[in-house]
Write an enzyme that holds these catalytic residues in place. Structure first.
Site, PDB file in Angstrom:
ATOM      1  N   HIS A  73       0.825  -1.211   0.000  1.00 47.91           N
ATOM      2  CA  HIS A  73       0.000   0.000   0.000  1.00 47.91           C
ATOM      3  C   HIS A  73       0.860   1.264   0.000  1.00 47.91           C
ATOM      4  O   HIS A  73       0.386   2.335  -0.390  1.00 47.91           O
ATOM      5  CB  HIS A  73      -0.952  -0.002   1.189  1.00 47.91           C
ATOM      6  CG  HIS A  73      -2.145  -0.891   0.983  1.00 47.91           C
ATOM      7  ND1 HIS A  73      -3.253  -0.477   0.284  1.00 47.91           N
ATOM      8  CD2 HIS A  73      -2.387  -2.171   1.358  1.00 47.91           C
ATOM      9  CE1 HIS A  73      -4.141  -1.466   0.239  1.00 47.91           C
ATOM     10  NE2 HIS A  73      -3.646  -2.501   0.885  1.00 47.91           N
ATOM     11  N   HIS A  93      -4.394  -9.283  -3.488  1.00 44.86           N
ATOM     12  CA  HIS A  93      -5.275  -9.705  -2.404  1.00 44.86           C
ATOM     13  C   HIS A  93      -5.882 -11.086  -2.684  1.00 44.86           C
ATOM     14  O   HIS A  93      -6.061 -11.894  -1.756  1.00 44.86           O
ATOM     15  CB  HIS A  93      -6.372  -8.667  -2.180  1.00 44.86           C
ATOM     16  CG  HIS A  93      -5.890  -7.412  -1.519  1.00 44.86           C
ATOM     17  ND1 HIS A  93      -5.362  -6.353  -2.221  1.00 44.86           N
ATOM     18  CD2 HIS A  93      -5.818  -7.061  -0.206  1.00 44.86           C
ATOM     19  CE1 HIS A  93      -5.004  -5.397  -1.374  1.00 44.86           C
ATOM     20  NE2 HIS A  93      -5.269  -5.797  -0.149  1.00 44.86           N
ATOM     21  N   GLU A 109     -11.604  -0.498  -4.770  1.00 45.37           N
ATOM     22  CA  GLU A 109     -10.713  -0.193  -3.637  1.00 45.37           C
ATOM     23  C   GLU A 109     -11.216   0.952  -2.758  1.00 45.37           C
ATOM     24  O   GLU A 109     -11.230   0.760  -1.522  1.00 45.37           O
ATOM     25  CB  GLU A 109      -9.286   0.071  -4.127  1.00 45.37           C
ATOM     26  CG  GLU A 109      -8.353   0.229  -2.947  1.00 45.37           C
ATOM     27  CD  GLU A 109      -6.947   0.614  -3.359  1.00 45.37           C
ATOM     28  OE1 GLU A 109      -6.096   0.680  -2.455  1.00 45.37           O
ATOM     29  OE2 GLU A 109      -6.699   0.875  -4.531  1.00 45.37           O
ATOM     30  N   HIS A 162     -14.388  -1.052  -0.593  1.00 42.48           N
ATOM     31  CA  HIS A 162     -13.402  -1.832   0.160  1.00 42.48           C
ATOM     32  C   HIS A 162     -12.986  -1.123   1.431  1.00 42.48           C
ATOM     33  O   HIS A 162     -12.998  -1.695   2.526  1.00 42.48           O
ATOM     34  CB  HIS A 162     -12.178  -2.106  -0.729  1.00 42.48           C
ATOM     35  CG  HIS A 162     -10.942  -2.439   0.035  1.00 42.48           C
ATOM     36  ND1 HIS A 162      -9.948  -1.500   0.285  1.00 42.48           N
ATOM     37  CD2 HIS A 162     -10.527  -3.580   0.636  1.00 42.48           C
ATOM     38  CE1 HIS A 162      -8.991  -2.067   0.985  1.00 42.48           C
ATOM     39  NE2 HIS A 162      -9.303  -3.327   1.217  1.00 42.48           N
ATOM     40  N   HIS A 213     -13.620  -1.853   5.746  1.00 44.17           N
ATOM     41  CA  HIS A 213     -12.576  -1.840   6.769  1.00 44.17           C
ATOM     42  C   HIS A 213     -12.961  -0.910   7.919  1.00 44.17           C
ATOM     43  O   HIS A 213     -12.782  -1.248   9.096  1.00 44.17           O
ATOM     44  CB  HIS A 213     -11.244  -1.385   6.164  1.00 44.17           C
ATOM     45  CG  HIS A 213     -10.406  -2.490   5.614  1.00 44.17           C
ATOM     46  ND1 HIS A 213      -9.456  -3.137   6.361  1.00 44.17           N
ATOM     47  CD2 HIS A 213     -10.390  -3.075   4.395  1.00 44.17           C
ATOM     48  CE1 HIS A 213      -8.876  -4.061   5.622  1.00 44.17           C
ATOM     49  NE2 HIS A 213      -9.420  -4.050   4.417  1.00 44.17           N
ATOM     50  N   HIS A 259     -12.373  -9.707   2.747  1.00 42.91           N
ATOM     51  CA  HIS A 259     -11.734  -9.758   1.432  1.00 42.91           C
ATOM     52  C   HIS A 259     -12.252 -10.918   0.594  1.00 42.91           C
ATOM     53  O   HIS A 259     -12.192 -10.857  -0.640  1.00 42.91           O
ATOM     54  CB  HIS A 259     -10.215  -9.795   1.575  1.00 42.91           C
ATOM     55  CG  HIS A 259      -9.624  -8.423   1.658  1.00 42.91           C
ATOM     56  ND1 HIS A 259      -9.271  -7.701   0.540  1.00 42.91           N
ATOM     57  CD2 HIS A 259      -9.364  -7.621   2.711  1.00 42.91           C
ATOM     58  CE1 HIS A 259      -8.810  -6.516   0.900  1.00 42.91           C
ATOM     59  NE2 HIS A 259      -8.861  -6.439   2.215  1.00 42.91           N
TER      60      HIS A 259
END
Length: 662
Positions: free
Chosen positions: A192, A217, A329, A344, A348, A384
């Site tokens: 990242h 991923h 993402e 995504h 989180h 994920h």
């Protein structure tokens, strides 16, 4: 060692320790202008200059026998306006999953990149360091250093605490060796860092960035699921119901040393709530995320996405997976962030604030809110798995690869086997064991207040081995691409997996180019040369003792840790299908071609090449990223029509012994 390297050498160490204090055990001292001292130290600035500045006595606690090897002079500069970055409290938490934090990080990266030269950047960074949030500063400066030509040799690293977090009565604890592995978490953090979601477009816009987000991923998930089967754990249940209780608990037992408080725990059977955090400028409902996900699925099923201006972009083509990856993402490259959302990252954040969604108890986010710790939590893999199913939904729209895609005329792969890198080894048997290693984390990006931290930790390791391929080739000399994958044969109950299940769990072990000559070609490839991994020394490199003139430090911390290349297996031996093919290089080639032996190209499958085209013209995961005809029910069926493919059975046997790293 160059002056520039010295200048940055201490900036990334101990971000909450004032810069005027000596670094590297007293061997590195910064001479700072008085104007650089923060309000706390400005009243005694002159005393500090006399105490630590040029010509001073050895720093307190440092023996006079230990010379100050390097002094770095910081120039007085026009002080940059840091108000935008100070919105994140210095001793607060920083998360790239929070949109406001991501925006601030991107703006700080741009500030660092805009400096005219490395020397000025060092001065600006020195001023900013003691005023900004520590992890924010480390991330932004590291990303800037990585993307500037004049800071090519500056090293970067980060330390991730490791501590097993539950008793053996908790089934998920069987995978703690994977989830809590320091190298695995370092890889996630560094990926990242190399591929930031926000910031200047020249940093974010990288070749096939969105596709690489998907593939990296997906491969981590495949490895995790493969490990689960060998440890008698079931198939992952995707987190596809955002309103159901989450049975898995996680008690991280690691401290966020910015405020000396532990990362919050998640208790069994907690449920997600709408998150309203005024301090974090974040307000999100579960319904928002469900609506975003529905729009993404509708776009996948329609085969196109729509921009803010109403323009359609096709998904059912080679580049479609890249477009979709940037949307899911989501990165700054998303075609329509406002409409398709931040799916995504939002997942989180909802998970990371499950314990205190409205900031009622003044608790910061849990490990799922931090890229350095997210992979430690079992829920990371369930979330994920759901995200990956979105990509698989897209992939199912494509027809199976054709004979023209898969064949390589004139190439006959006669045999495929493995052998340990030692004499008299058993063919097709790989060995794993525990290894005890020591690494100095304090010389890296240490979040703690103390000096060097020598950590002894135990991790999975495998005996080095070689692949042996024998190829008969009829034709003029030409290159080919060797692709090697490993796939589990059976689930946790010993039931054979379908080929469709196997292909989704196929682990890329290596991809490399060979030059074929007419006749018999004997190919030997060492496991240490994998296109997926980086060696132990780069995963855990010691900043203070490393050769900083070595250009391998640039970009090279990105890669799967070599000690985790092979699944753990079990004491009785777990069987896997080992697949190899030699694909047609004329369809694989990109320009300019690359040499894996030069620079740090050895983990290109997961990390690409810095500022260059991804070194494979095929879709990532080829030939297993698409569905197959219904007649294909096994690896034997898959390879039967093609002489350029072969499958073998290998056994991975685990020995429950601990070997000290030499």
């Amino acid at each position: 060692m160059s002056t520039i390297q010295n200048k940055f050498r201490g900036l990334l160490q101990h971000p909450y320790e004032p810069l005027f204090l000596p670094k590297n055990n007293g061997q590195l001292v910064y001479d700072l202008p008085e104007s650089f001292f923060t309000d706390r130290y400005r009243p005694i600035g002159e005393n500090l200059v006399n105490r630590f500045g040029a010509g001073s006595l050895p720093p307190p606690g440092i023996s006079s026998d230990v010379p100050v090897v390097n002094r770095v002079s910081i120039k007085d500069i026009t002080q940059p306006d840091l108000k935008f970055a100070e919105a994140i409290p210095r001793y607060g938490a920083f998360s790239l999953f929070l949109p406001e934090h991501r925006r601030i990080a991107g703006q700080l990266i741009e500030l660092f990149l805009s400096q005219p030269d490395a020397d000025t950047l060092g001065d600006v960074a020195a001023y900013a360091r003691d005023r900004l949030n520590g992890p924010l500063f480390q991330y932004a400066l590291s990303s800037a250093l990585m993307h500037r030509d004049d800071t090519a040799n500056v090293p970067m690293a980060i330390d991730i605490p490791m501590n097993y977090t539950a008793s053996d009565t908790i089934l998920e604890q069987r995978l703690a060796y994977f989830r809590e592995d320091i190298g695995v978490n370092l890889h996630h953090w560094h990926w990242h860092l190399v591929y930031p979601g926000d910031g200047p477009m020249r940093v974010v816009r990288k070749d096939r960035r969105g596709e690489l987000f998907y593939y990296m991923h997906q491969q981590m998930l495949a490895r995790y699921q493969t490990e689960r089967y060998s440890q008698e754990l079931s198939t992952l249940e995707p987190l596809d119901n955002l309103r159901a209780p989450i049975p898995e608990a996680y008690y991280p037992k690691i401290i966020r040393s910015a405020n000396n408080r532990t990362y919050p725990a998640r208790y069994p059977n907690m449920t997600l709530s709408n998150v309203a955090r005024t301090a974090d400028q974040f307000n999100l409902t579960i319904a928002d995320l469900e609506r975003q996900l529905q729009r993404v699925m509708e776009a996948i099923d329609a085969g196109f996405v729509v921009s803010q201006s109403g323009q359609r972009t096709q998904l059912d083509n080679f580049r479609g997976i890249d477009v979709l990856g940037n949307i899911i993402e989501s990165s700054a490259l998303s075609i329509n962030r406002q409409f398709y959302g931040d799916t995504h990252n939002t997942g989180h954040i909802l998970l990371s604030f499950i314990h205190d969604p409205r900031d009622e108890y003044l608790e910061s986010f849990g490990v799922m809110g931090d890229i350095t710790t997210a992979m430690r939590d079992p829920i990371f893999y369930r979330w994920h798995a759901y995200v990956d199913n979105l990509f698989q939904r897209h992939k199912l729209r494509f027809a199976p690869y054709t004979r023209a895609d898969l064949s390589n005329p004139g190439v006959n792969l006669l045999s495929l086997e493995t052998e340990l890198d030692r004499q008299a080894s058993v063919k097709n048997r790989l060995l794993t064991f525990w290894q005890r290693s020591q690494v100095d984390l304090g010389a890296a990006l240490d979040f703690g207040p103390d000096g060097n931290v020598y950590v002894t930790f135990t991790h999975l390791q495998h005996a080095a081995f070689n692949y042996r391929l024998q190829v008969a080739y009829s034709g003029t000399a030409r290159p080919a691409t060797v692709r090697i994958f490993l796939a589990p044969k059976r689930n946790e109950r010993g039931v054979a997996l379908t080929f469709d299940q196997q292909r989704r769990l196929a682990i890329e072990m290596d991809t490399f180019r060979v030059n074929l000559t007419p006749g018999i070609n004997n190919i030997i490839r060492r496991s240490t040369n994998s296109s997926v991994t980086i060696p132990y020394e780069r995963t855990f490199r010691n900043v203070s003792q490393s050769n900083l003139g070595d250009t391998s430090f640039r970009f090279c911390g990105c890669g799967w840790p070599s000690h985790m290349l092979v699944p753990k297996g079990d004491p009785f031996g777990v069987q896997y299908d080992l697949f190899a093919m030699l694909s047609d290089y004329t369809k694989d080639r990109v320009d300019p071609p690359f040499d894996e032996r030069r620079g740090c190209n050895d983990a290109h499958s997961f990390c690409g090449l810095q500022d260059r085209t991804y070194p494979d013209a095929r879709n990532m995961g080829f030939p297993f990223d698409r569905r197959v005809p219904n007649t294909v029910r096994s690896f034997a069926d898959f390879v039967a029509p093609y002489q350029n493919m072969r499958v073998a059975t290998v056994t991975v046997q685990f020995t429950n012994t601990v070997v000290a790293r030499t």
